[in-house]
Design a protein around this motif. Sequence first.
Motif, mmCIF file in Angstrom:
data_model
loop_
_atom_site.group_PDB
_atom_site.id
_atom_site.type_symbol
_atom_site.label_atom_id
_atom_site.label_comp_id
_atom_site.label_asym_id
_atom_site.label_seq_id
_atom_site.Cartn_x
_atom_site.Cartn_y
_atom_site.Cartn_z
ATOM 1 N N LYS A 12 0.998 -1.134 -0.171
ATOM 2 C CA LYS A 12 0.008 0.096 0.067
ATOM 3 C C LYS A 12 1.078 1.368 0.102
ATOM 4 O O LYS A 12 0.600 2.376 -0.821
ATOM 5 C CB LYS A 12 -1.062 0.095 1.249
ATOM 6 N N LEU A 13 1.892 1.453 0.622
ATOM 7 C CA LEU A 13 2.867 2.410 0.839
ATOM 8 C C LEU A 13 3.556 2.770 -0.346
ATOM 9 O O LEU A 13 3.530 4.050 -0.978
ATOM 10 C CB LEU A 13 3.858 2.151 1.864
ATOM 11 N N LEU A 14 4.155 1.583 -1.060
ATOM 12 C CA LEU A 14 4.893 1.926 -2.176
ATOM 13 C C LEU A 14 3.960 1.770 -3.785
ATOM 14 O O LEU A 14 4.633 2.187 -4.580
ATOM 15 C CB LEU A 14 6.051 0.945 -2.387
ATOM 16 N N GLY A 15 2.912 1.182 -3.601
ATOM 17 C CA GLY A 15 2.378 0.831 -5.037
ATOM 18 C C GLY A 15 2.855 -0.144 -5.707
ATOM 19 O O GLY A 15 3.898 -0.723 -5.308
ATOM 20 N N PRO A 16 1.965 -0.484 -6.809
ATOM 21 C CA PRO A 16 2.436 -1.798 -7.474
ATOM 22 C C PRO A 16 3.631 -1.847 -8.142
ATOM 23 O O PRO A 16 4.284 -3.084 -8.291
ATOM 24 C CB PRO A 16 1.295 -1.885 -8.526
ATOM 25 N N ARG A 17 4.393 -0.849 -8.250
ATOM 26 C CA ARG A 17 5.668 -0.635 -9.228
ATOM 27 C C ARG A 17 6.837 -0.453 -8.171
ATOM 28 O O ARG A 17 7.862 -0.226 -8.600
ATOM 29 C CB ARG A 17 5.721 0.181 -10.172
ATOM 30 N N GLY A 18 6.378 -0.473 -6.906
ATOM 31 C CA GLY A 18 7.314 -0.014 -5.824
ATOM 32 C C GLY A 18 7.831 -1.274 -4.931
ATOM 33 O O GLY A 18 8.614 -1.100 -3.985
ATOM 34 N N TYR A 19 7.717 -2.387 -5.600
ATOM 35 C CA TYR A 19 8.164 -3.806 -4.943
ATOM 36 C C TYR A 19 8.166 -4.804 -5.732
ATOM 37 O O TYR A 19 7.462 -4.672 -6.606
ATOM 38 C CB TYR A 19 7.356 -4.075 -3.456
ATOM 39 N N LEU A 20 8.916 -5.879 -5.373
ATOM 40 C CA LEU A 20 9.205 -7.212 -5.946
ATOM 41 C C LEU A 20 8.844 -8.314 -5.133
ATOM 42 O O LEU A 20 9.525 -8.307 -3.828
ATOM 43 C CB LEU A 20 10.400 -7.388 -6.625
ATOM 44 N N ASP A 21 8.107 -9.307 -5.115
ATOM 45 C CA ASP A 21 7.856 -10.313 -4.522
ATOM 46 C C ASP A 21 7.703 -11.778 -5.170
ATOM 47 O O ASP A 21 7.476 -12.593 -4.640
ATOM 48 C CB ASP A 21 6.532 -10.184 -3.632
ATOM 49 N N ARG A 22 7.781 -11.706 -6.547
ATOM 50 C CA ARG A 22 7.701 -12.952 -7.305
ATOM 51 C C ARG A 22 8.921 -13.756 -7.244
ATOM 52 O O ARG A 22 10.116 -13.056 -7.035
ATOM 53 C CB ARG A 22 7.284 -12.686 -8.541
ATOM 54 N N PRO A 23 8.763 -15.069 -7.343
ATOM 55 C CA PRO A 23 10.050 -15.730 -6.890
ATOM 56 C C PRO A 23 11.232 -15.455 -7.823
ATOM 57 O O PRO A 23 12.340 -15.208 -7.820
ATOM 58 C CB PRO A 23 9.598 -17.166 -7.048
ATOM 59 N N GLU A 24 10.810 -15.427 -9.351
ATOM 60 C CA GLU A 24 11.810 -15.006 -10.223
ATOM 61 C C GLU A 24 12.467 -13.766 -10.065
ATOM 62 O O GLU A 24 13.502 -13.603 -10.579
ATOM 63 C CB GLU A 24 11.132 -15.261 -11.764
ATOM 64 N N ASP A 25 11.860 -12.600 -9.582
ATOM 65 C CA ASP A 25 12.284 -11.561 -9.409
ATOM 66 C C ASP A 25 13.237 -11.540 -8.052
ATOM 67 O O ASP A 25 14.485 -10.914 -8.016
ATOM 68 C CB ASP A 25 11.303 -10.484 -9.181
ATOM 69 N N LEU A 26 12.916 -12.186 -7.074
ATOM 70 C CA LEU A 26 13.815 -12.155 -5.677
ATOM 71 C C LEU A 26 15.100 -12.902 -6.118
ATOM 72 O O LEU A 26 16.033 -12.660 -5.229
ATOM 73 C CB LEU A 26 12.786 -12.766 -4.650
ATOM 74 N N ALA A 27 15.083 -14.147 -6.866
ATOM 75 C CA ALA A 27 16.227 -14.547 -7.355
ATOM 76 C C ALA A 27 17.216 -13.772 -7.553
ATOM 77 O O ALA A 27 18.424 -14.079 -7.435
ATOM 78 C CB ALA A 27 15.963 -15.637 -8.282
ATOM 79 N N LEU A 28 16.887 -12.570 -8.390
ATOM 80 C CA LEU A 28 18.097 -11.657 -8.815
ATOM 81 C C LEU A 28 18.594 -10.889 -7.739
ATOM 82 O O LEU A 28 19.762 -10.434 -7.944
ATOM 83 C CB LEU A 28 17.391 -10.633 -9.731
ATOM 84 N N TYR A 29 18.208 -10.999 -6.333
ATOM 85 C CA TYR A 29 18.572 -10.247 -5.266
ATOM 86 C C TYR A 29 19.177 -11.189 -4.275
ATOM 87 O O TYR A 29 19.474 -10.950 -3.146
ATOM 88 C CB TYR A 29 17.428 -9.377 -4.854
#
Length: 476
Positions: A12-29
């Motif tokens: 809610k704070l950051l909006g839909p483009r303000g975070y990542l939570d999909r496994p394929e995205d998290l793997a990059l971090y």
Amino acid sequence: MLPPAAKQKLMKLLGPRGYLDRPEDLALYEYDGSVEKSRPEMVVFPRNTADVVSIVKIAAEHGVPLVGRGAGTGLSGGAIPRAGGIIVGFARMNHILEIDLENERAVVEPGVVNLDVTLAVQSQGYFYAPDPSSQRACTMGGNVAENAGGPHTLAYGVTTNHVLGLEFVTPDGAVVITGGKELDAPGYDLTGLLTGSEGTMALVTKIVVRLMRRPEMVKTILAVYDSDEDCGATVAEITARTIVPVAVEMLDGVMLRMVEEATHAGFPMDAAAVLLIELEGLRETVEEQVEQIRNACQSCRAREVRVARSAEERELLWKGRKNAFGAVGRVSPFYYVQDGVVPRTQIAPTLRVIAEVSRKYGLTISNIFHAGDGNLHPIILFDARKPGDLDKARAAGSEILAHCISVGGSITGEHGVGMEKNELMPLLFTPETLDMIRRFKDLFDPTGRLNPGKVLPTGKGCLEIRQPALGGRAMY
């Protein structure tokens, strides 16, 4: 485990483009430039200090660990979320907020790329001195966290010598300002304490840095050797002649061949080692020092001493040096970069020890390092697909670092301790010193939620010094 309620508040704070939570995205971090891995449960991208405060307060409310991250170019696991939780990525806080050339200062956000500071002021004859090899990608916040160095630290010093003030957010959400544009702020040097604290005490949101004027003349010298020991001995010879170049870089034969094949910078393929030496200052002084350097190199049996004839030739030589790690990737699918420090007089003997370690473990080790200040970067080539190869690389690295300590050196010159070297800290510091470091950490972060498992040893065999885990429990 990231509670669903905390996740919903962050979304809610950051909006839909303000975070990542999909496994394929998290793997990059889940990794940085080290050999470590650990995946976050969420990555968030604050836009300003107010967002950081809100993120920190949500994390505090739900007892979630936080790890700040810049570009992920670090080499000691500093930006890896060892305990899971939230990564705070500063990629969107990437603005140069102020350039004050009259006072030779700039104010930047943590996501600003290092080289961009120099690019913003170079047309007016200024530059930002700390220049890590990854300066085209690494960010100022990461540089502050790790107290980054670079080839030119011999004359200019590391990041802490150029950071004058910070704005940071503590783990309970307080915004603190320390230092500033003035030369010497009164009170305790919290700026110096936070610079190099590896993100374990606070999240930095603004940085005040020193800008410097471009020198009148720059000369770059390439000295070529048929013996790496002669090459190493030249560094001590230059010091003995009271010459202080702005940079003295050494590449051994294994490294320079990999670099030359990748960049065609003009390094001789048949040499045992080369020194890349840079001088700058007033024209008359530099021209005199060029001859002194030539004599010093020749007295140590350099077979060739070449002075770059143009800015283009100079830039090509430095391109080869700064792209070295990328060049290694063309030869070996995996490599492990070390960061030990020894007194300059111990460079040649330590190169012999590194060669012995290489033979002992059956691994190729190439050397590229800041020879002027004894900051070694042995690069251990291995293949993680071979059972036991990574373990051998780790063991070889630890043996090299233990030797560095034994001759009066250190386990890191610029890459930081992170989660790579924290179990070696008792070899370098007394229990009393480690306890004092822990007490500083506890003062800023009493619940141990900020970049847990870094810097201080966590195992039972490490003189019983512990970092508190979440909820105050010891991490084992």
